[in-house]
Design an enzyme around this catalytic site. Structure first.
Site, PDB file in Angstrom:
ATOM      1  CG  ASP A 108      -8.419   0.920   3.695  1.00 12.43           C
ATOM      2  OD1 ASP A 108      -9.185   0.061   3.222  1.00 12.43           O
ATOM      3  OD2 ASP A 108      -7.179   0.791   3.703  1.00 12.43           O
ATOM      4  CE  LYS A 152      -4.191  -1.833   2.181  1.00  8.84           C
ATOM      5  NZ  LYS A 152      -5.170  -1.588   3.250  1.00  8.84           N
TER       6      LYS A 152
END
Ligand code: ATR
Length: 286
Positions: free
Chosen positions: A109, A72
């Protein structure tokens, strides 16, 4: 007559390892539900191969990809354009191939976290709320960014390693104070929302044991851990009559913006999807 060639839409998830990811099942459910001519595949990509794998996406006809552990942060450096939310969180989890072949990175997220809260606790109001976030890892960055952007009044960020929490607070900004783990129970005093982002309570990890004594009477307690679905932390809160929200919905909701961008259909996070993913988790445990 020449039959029309229907091009399949393609997306996937890059991770190392990748076999644990539930995203192929989750997106596969939606593809079947909406009858979309598309595939979402697990892609085992090592860190050394991430750059070339990402650059191959347009050549292979992919609409984009998710990236998961451990990619990420690296993905943020590799894509051509990083949107504001991913920049702030310091990580990319969703990539869209643009019409010119360039790569746009975002992070879903934070929106996944908030949508899950909204879904299960529709009356909870973030404005001016006093919140406690336990943990300062990658997941905490998204949760803190989401809460700051939702307009909460105060975030008390608690972490075992204080320096990590200080860095997070500096990076994200907003009304965030930083506290050591030894005062975790005390900082709950007067809070209306408590979020666990640590790995405590996850299968194979010790439980998170904290006192809920000082919480507001209408407080909300949530965990981003979803294996098990009901962590000891949530169980203890529920036993005291405190409203709880489990972490599975965050996983489901964070997937929706990617699906919509790649496959052209806004998907619904339904009870059927939730049941299907839960069944997938329990089948794996056998
Ligand atoms: P993620 O990216 O999923 O958030 P992570 O970056 O590994 O995962 O972060 C895990 C979090 O759980 C961290 O806040 C970690 O605390 P440290 O920053 O001090 O490592 C927290 N954590 C893990 N084990 C813990 C324990 N036994 N007690 C308290 N906190 C713990």
């Amino acid at each position: 007559m020449v039959s029309e060639i229907k091009i399949q839409k393609l997306a996937g998830v890059m991770g190392w390892p990748i076999s644990h990811s539930l995203s192929p099942q989750l997106h596969g459910f939606w593809l079947r539900q909406y009858g979309i001519n598309g595939s979402y595949v697990p892609l085992a990509v090592s860190p050394a191969n991430l750059e070339s794998a990402l650059r191959s996406l347009p050549k292979l006809g992919f609409s984009g990809t998710n990236v998961t552990v451990p990619h990420k942060e690296q993905a943020l450096e590799l894509v051509d354009v990083v949107d504001a939310v991913a920049k702030r969180i310091g990580a990319v989890n969703t990539i869209f191939v643009q019409p010119d072949g360039s790569l746009l990175g975002t992070n879903t997220d934070a929106i996944g976290f908030l949508e899950n809260l909204k879904f299960f606790a529709p009356t909870w109001q973030p404005i001016s709320e006093t919140c406690v976030v336990l943990g300062a890892g990658g997941a905490a960055r998204a949760v803190v960014a989401a809460l700051v952007d939702a307009g909460v009044g105060e975030i008390r960020l608690v972490n075992r390693t204080l320096a990590r929490a200080e860095t997070l607070a500096d990076d994200i900004g907003g009304p965030v104070s930083v506290h050591g783990w030894e005062v975790a129970s005390q900082v709950l005093d007067g809070a209306g929302l408590v979020v666990n982002t640590t790995t405590l309570g996850m299968q194979g990890q010790p439980p998170l044991d904290i006192s809920f004594d000082g919480l507001q009477s209408n407080a909300l307690v949530t965990d981003i851990v979803y294996t098990p679905l009901i962590t000891p932390f949530l169980e203890k809160a529920a036993a005291r009559g405190i409203k709880t929200v489990d972490g599975l919905g965050m996983l489901l909701h964070q997937a929706a913006p990617g699906f919509e961008g790649w496959f052209g259909q806004k998907p619904h996070v339904s009870p059927e999807l939730r049941a299907f993913v839960l069944q997938t988790i329990s089948d794996r445990d056998i």
